[in-house]
Design a protein around this motif. Structure first.
Motif, PDB file in Angstrom:
ATOM      1  N   SER A 125      40.706  41.909  27.628  1.00  0.00           N
ATOM      2  CA  SER A 125      40.436  40.475  27.684  1.00  0.00           C
ATOM      3  C   SER A 125      39.205  40.153  28.526  1.00  0.00           C
ATOM      4  CB  SER A 125      41.645  39.740  28.264  1.00  0.00           C
ATOM      5  OG  SER A 125      41.908  40.202  29.582  1.00  0.00           O
ATOM      6  N   GLY A 126      38.720  41.145  29.294  1.00  0.00           N
ATOM      7  CA  GLY A 126      37.636  40.901  30.240  1.00  0.00           C
ATOM      8  C   GLY A 126      38.156  40.602  31.624  1.00  0.00           C
ATOM      9  N   ASN A 127      39.455  40.740  31.825  1.00  0.00           N
ATOM     10  CA  ASN A 127      40.102  40.455  33.096  1.00  0.00           C
ATOM     11  C   ASN A 127      40.271  41.762  33.875  1.00  0.00           C
ATOM     12  OD1 ASN A 127      41.456  39.040  35.104  1.00  0.00           O
ATOM     13  ND2 ASN A 127      43.382  38.893  34.005  1.00  0.00           N
ATOM     14  N   PHE A 128      39.760  41.808  35.098  1.00  0.00           N
ATOM     15  CA  PHE A 128      39.965  42.950  35.987  1.00  0.00           C
ATOM     16  C   PHE A 128      41.125  42.616  36.899  1.00  0.00           C
ATOM     17  CE2 PHE A 128      39.081  45.305  39.977  1.00  0.00           C
ATOM     18  CZ  PHE A 128      39.127  46.599  39.462  1.00  0.00           C
ATOM     19  N   VAL A 129      42.137  43.499  36.929  1.00  0.00           N
ATOM     20  CA  VAL A 129      43.363  43.192  37.656  1.00  0.00           C
ATOM     21  C   VAL A 129      43.682  44.277  38.676  1.00  0.00           C
ATOM     22  CG1 VAL A 129      44.324  41.856  35.741  1.00  0.00           C
ATOM     23  CG2 VAL A 129      44.848  44.289  35.911  1.00  0.00           C
ATOM     24  N   LEU A 130      44.310  43.853  39.768  1.00  0.00           N
ATOM     25  CA  LEU A 130      44.805  44.753  40.802  1.00  0.00           C
ATOM     26  C   LEU A 130      46.318  44.655  40.842  1.00  0.00           C
ATOM     27  CD1 LEU A 130      42.260  43.880  43.653  1.00  0.00           C
ATOM     28  CD2 LEU A 130      42.137  45.796  42.043  1.00  0.00           C
ATOM     29  N   TYR A 131      46.997  45.810  40.950  1.00  0.00           N
ATOM     30  CA  TYR A 131      48.452  45.856  40.925  1.00  0.00           C
ATOM     31  C   TYR A 131      49.021  46.290  42.269  1.00  0.00           C
ATOM     32  CZ  TYR A 131      47.642  46.328  35.832  1.00  0.00           C
ATOM     33  OH  TYR A 131      47.228  46.163  34.532  1.00  0.00           O
ATOM     34  N   LYS A 135      53.564  47.525  39.689  1.00  0.00           N
ATOM     35  CA  LYS A 135      52.708  47.070  38.595  1.00  0.00           C
ATOM     36  C   LYS A 135      52.706  45.554  38.420  1.00  0.00           C
ATOM     37  CE  LYS A 135      50.485  50.503  36.689  1.00  0.00           C
ATOM     38  NZ  LYS A 135      49.007  50.477  36.517  1.00  0.00           N
ATOM     39  N   ARG A 136      52.919  44.828  39.488  1.00  0.00           N
ATOM     40  CA  ARG A 136      52.801  43.375  39.461  1.00  0.00           C
ATOM     41  C   ARG A 136      51.361  43.023  39.810  1.00  0.00           C
ATOM     42  NH1 ARG A 136      53.463  39.359  43.456  1.00  0.00           N
ATOM     43  NH2 ARG A 136      53.937  41.029  44.919  1.00  0.00           N
ATOM     44  N   ILE A 137      50.755  42.105  39.037  1.00  0.00           N
ATOM     45  CA  ILE A 137      49.373  41.712  39.305  1.00  0.00           C
ATOM     46  C   ILE A 137      49.310  40.877  40.580  1.00  0.00           C
ATOM     47  CG2 ILE A 137      47.413  40.355  38.469  1.00  0.00           C
ATOM     48  CD1 ILE A 137      48.243  41.067  35.627  1.00  0.00           C
ATOM     49  N   ILE A 138      48.518  41.334  41.537  1.00  0.00           N
ATOM     50  CA  ILE A 138      48.381  40.601  42.804  1.00  0.00           C
ATOM     51  C   ILE A 138      46.990  39.971  42.955  1.00  0.00           C
ATOM     52  CG2 ILE A 138      50.156  41.898  44.024  1.00  0.00           C
ATOM     53  CD1 ILE A 138      47.962  43.640  45.227  1.00  0.00           C
ATOM     54  N   TRP A 139      46.057  40.324  42.065  1.00  0.00           N
ATOM     55  CA  TRP A 139      44.736  39.686  42.046  1.00  0.00           C
ATOM     56  C   TRP A 139      44.153  39.915  40.667  1.00  0.00           C
ATOM     57  CZ3 TRP A 139      39.699  40.712  40.865  1.00  0.00           C
ATOM     58  CH2 TRP A 139      38.730  39.802  41.342  1.00  0.00           C
ATOM     59  N   GLN A 140      43.430  38.901  40.146  1.00  0.00           N
ATOM     60  CA  GLN A 140      42.764  39.064  38.851  1.00  0.00           C
ATOM     61  C   GLN A 140      41.492  38.231  38.815  1.00  0.00           C
ATOM     62  OE1 GLN A 140      45.051  37.374  35.522  1.00  0.00           O
ATOM     63  NE2 GLN A 140      46.482  36.523  37.019  1.00  0.00           N
ATOM     64  N   SER A 141      40.483  38.787  38.187  1.00  0.00           N
ATOM     65  CA  SER A 141      39.186  38.100  38.130  1.00  0.00           C
ATOM     66  C   SER A 141      39.272  36.793  37.361  1.00  0.00           C
ATOM     67  CB  SER A 141      38.132  39.016  37.500  1.00  0.00           C
ATOM     68  OG  SER A 141      38.496  39.386  36.176  1.00  0.00           O
ATOM     69  N   PHE A 142      40.221  36.683  36.396  1.00  0.00           N
ATOM     70  CA  PHE A 142      40.369  35.440  35.646  1.00  0.00           C
ATOM     71  C   PHE A 142      40.687  34.249  36.561  1.00  0.00           C
ATOM     72  CE2 PHE A 142      41.209  36.119  30.821  1.00  0.00           C
ATOM     73  CZ  PHE A 142      39.992  36.755  30.703  1.00  0.00           C
ATOM     74  N   GLU A 143      41.269  34.503  37.708  1.00  0.00           N
ATOM     75  CA  GLU A 143      41.596  33.412  38.631  1.00  0.00           C
ATOM     76  C   GLU A 143      40.475  33.139  39.625  1.00  0.00           C
ATOM     77  OE1 GLU A 143      45.347  34.345  40.433  1.00  0.00           O
ATOM     78  OE2 GLU A 143      46.490  33.803  38.628  1.00  0.00           O
ATOM     79  N   HIS A 144      39.377  33.886  39.509  1.00  0.00           N
ATOM     80  CA  HIS A 144      38.244  33.718  40.418  1.00  0.00           C
ATOM     81  C   HIS A 144      36.933  33.712  39.627  1.00  0.00           C
ATOM     82  CE1 HIS A 144      40.870  34.475  43.929  1.00  0.00           C
ATOM     83  NE2 HIS A 144      41.481  35.307  43.119  1.00  0.00           N
ATOM     84  N   PRO A 145      36.760  32.736  38.722  1.00  0.00           N
ATOM     85  CA  PRO A 145      35.556  32.723  37.878  1.00  0.00           C
ATOM     86  C   PRO A 145      34.298  32.493  38.715  1.00  0.00           C
ATOM     87  CG  PRO A 145      36.749  30.646  37.688  1.00  0.00           C
ATOM     88  CD  PRO A 145      37.629  31.563  38.489  1.00  0.00           C
ATOM     89  N   THR A 146      33.172  32.991  38.195  1.00  0.00           N
ATOM     90  CA  THR A 146      31.899  32.805  38.901  1.00  0.00           C
ATOM     91  C   THR A 146      30.957  31.895  38.101  1.00  0.00           C
ATOM     92  OG1 THR A 146      31.076  34.912  37.982  1.00  0.00           O
ATOM     93  CG2 THR A 146      32.069  34.963  40.186  1.00  0.00           C
ATOM     94  N   ASN A 147      30.444  32.394  36.962  1.00  0.00           N
ATOM     95  CA  ASN A 147      29.530  31.562  36.176  1.00  0.00           C
ATOM     96  C   ASN A 147      29.906  31.481  34.701  1.00  0.00           C
ATOM     97  OD1 ASN A 147      28.899  34.164  35.433  1.00  0.00           O
ATOM     98  ND2 ASN A 147      26.684  33.897  35.577  1.00  0.00           N
ATOM     99  N   SER A 148      31.031  32.111  34.301  1.00  0.00           N
ATOM    100  CA  SER A 148      31.415  32.161  32.886  1.00  0.00           C
ATOM    101  C   SER A 148      32.923  32.045  32.724  1.00  0.00           C
ATOM    102  CB  SER A 148      30.959  33.484  32.246  1.00  0.00           C
ATOM    103  OG  SER A 148      29.581  33.693  32.408  1.00  0.00           O
ATOM    104  N   LEU A 149      33.336  31.585  31.535  1.00  0.00           N
ATOM    105  CA  LEU A 149      34.735  31.618  31.139  1.00  0.00           C
ATOM    106  C   LEU A 149      34.844  32.394  29.840  1.00  0.00           C
ATOM    107  CD1 LEU A 149      36.013  27.952  31.716  1.00  0.00           C
ATOM    108  CD2 LEU A 149      36.487  29.957  33.136  1.00  0.00           C
ATOM    109  N   LEU A 150      35.875  33.234  29.739  1.00  0.00           N
ATOM    110  CA  LEU A 150      36.125  34.021  28.539  1.00  0.00           C
ATOM    111  C   LEU A 150      37.289  33.427  27.764  1.00  0.00           C
ATOM    112  CD1 LEU A 150      35.816  37.596  30.083  1.00  0.00           C
ATOM    113  CD2 LEU A 150      34.198  36.489  28.534  1.00  0.00           C
ATOM    114  N   PRO A 151      37.411  33.744  26.465  1.00  0.00           N
ATOM    115  CA  PRO A 151      38.569  33.269  25.701  1.00  0.00           C
ATOM    116  C   PRO A 151      39.880  33.652  26.394  1.00  0.00           C
ATOM    117  CG  PRO A 151      36.954  34.234  24.230  1.00  0.00           C
ATOM    118  CD  PRO A 151      36.462  34.511  25.613  1.00  0.00           C
ATOM    119  N   GLY A 152      40.764  32.664  26.565  1.00  0.00           N
ATOM    120  CA  GLY A 152      42.030  32.893  27.250  1.00  0.00           C
ATOM    121  C   GLY A 152      41.968  32.624  28.739  1.00  0.00           C
ATOM    122  N   GLN A 153      40.776  32.459  29.279  1.00  0.00           N
ATOM    123  CA  GLN A 153      40.623  32.156  30.704  1.00  0.00           C
ATOM    124  C   GLN A 153      40.521  30.648  30.886  1.00  0.00           C
ATOM    125  OE1 GLN A 153      37.111  33.904  32.420  1.00  0.00           O
ATOM    126  NE2 GLN A 153      37.714  33.475  34.530  1.00  0.00           N
TER     127      GLN A 153
END
Length: 220
Positions: A125-131, A135-153
């Motif tokens: 999806s273009g989302n970088f995640v930390l577990y 295996k629970r997501i504790i951080w994801q790039s989709f929640e910290h956008p910089t200059n772009s949004l991707l489909p689903g974000q």
């Protein structure tokens, strides 16, 4: 028109990989370097990657479209000073941080969640995640956008996108697009307050945010 076609093609890419492949498990201690054999962590399909890409006279760290010849960044780390020399390393450290290690010894923390990291993945999806360890997501790039949004974000209430300085420089530019808590999407110059007289553009959806929250709450 070009921007629309780019978005359409990117959406088509996503539809083709709807049956998601298993993402690469990036373990603690894994590292990347700008010029070595391992300069990025790819998503399963190879469309997206997190790692180093060339920027001006050095290298930036971010998420980019790796499936096309021109590496197009959609998320950039450390945007106040994003350019690094070729002798840095990006490390998922054993103490649970994503850091840029510099030869001078002044490490830069890219991501430092409040909970310990156990592993990471670059998703299709273009989302970088930390577990965490389960295996629970504790951080994801989709929640910290910089200059772009991707489909689903989505751009959540009180978040904003900040433009790049130029097409060849992903440091912070002079405009920001903010999703206000009242449902108003407004473009302001960087460094100004959120008042109407500072706005360049607005969506005209003022008040919709409150209505949508009430509708959502009524369904629960």
């Amino acid at each position: 028109m070009a921007a629309f076609l780019f978005f359409f093609l990117l959406t088509t890419f996503h539809s083709r990989i709807a049956a998601q492949q298993r993402p690469l498990n990036i373990s603690l201690g894994s590292s990347l370097t700008p010029t070595g054999n391992s300069s990025s962590w790819l998503s399963p399909s190879g469309i997206f990657a997190l790692g180093f890409y060339q920027q001006r006279n050095g290298y930036a760290v971010g998420i980019f479209l790796a499936g096309i010849p021109q590496k197009t960044a959609v998320w950039t780390a450390n945007r106040d000073s994003p350019i690094f020399s070729s002798n840095v390393s990006l490390i998922l450290s054993t103490d649970g941080r994503l850091i840029l290690q510099q030869p001078e010894g002044q490490d830069i923390t890219v991501v430092d969640p409040s909970e310990p990291i156990s592993s990471a993945s670059m998703l299709d999806s273009g989302n970088f995640v930390l577990y965490d360890s389960v295996k629970r997501i504790i951080w994801q790039s989709f929640e910290h956008p910089t200059n772009s949004l991707l489909p689903g974000q989505r751009l959540a209430a009180d978040q904003e996108l900040i433009s790049s300085a130029s097409e060849t420089d992903d440091s912070k530019g002079i405009f920001r697009l903010k999703m206000q808590t009242d449902g108003h999407l407004v473009q302001y110059p960087v460094g100004t307050t959120d008042v109407a007289e500072n706005s360049y553009w607005s969506s005209g959806t003022n008040g919709d945010g409150t209505k949508k929250r009430r509708l959502y709450e009524s369904r629960e």
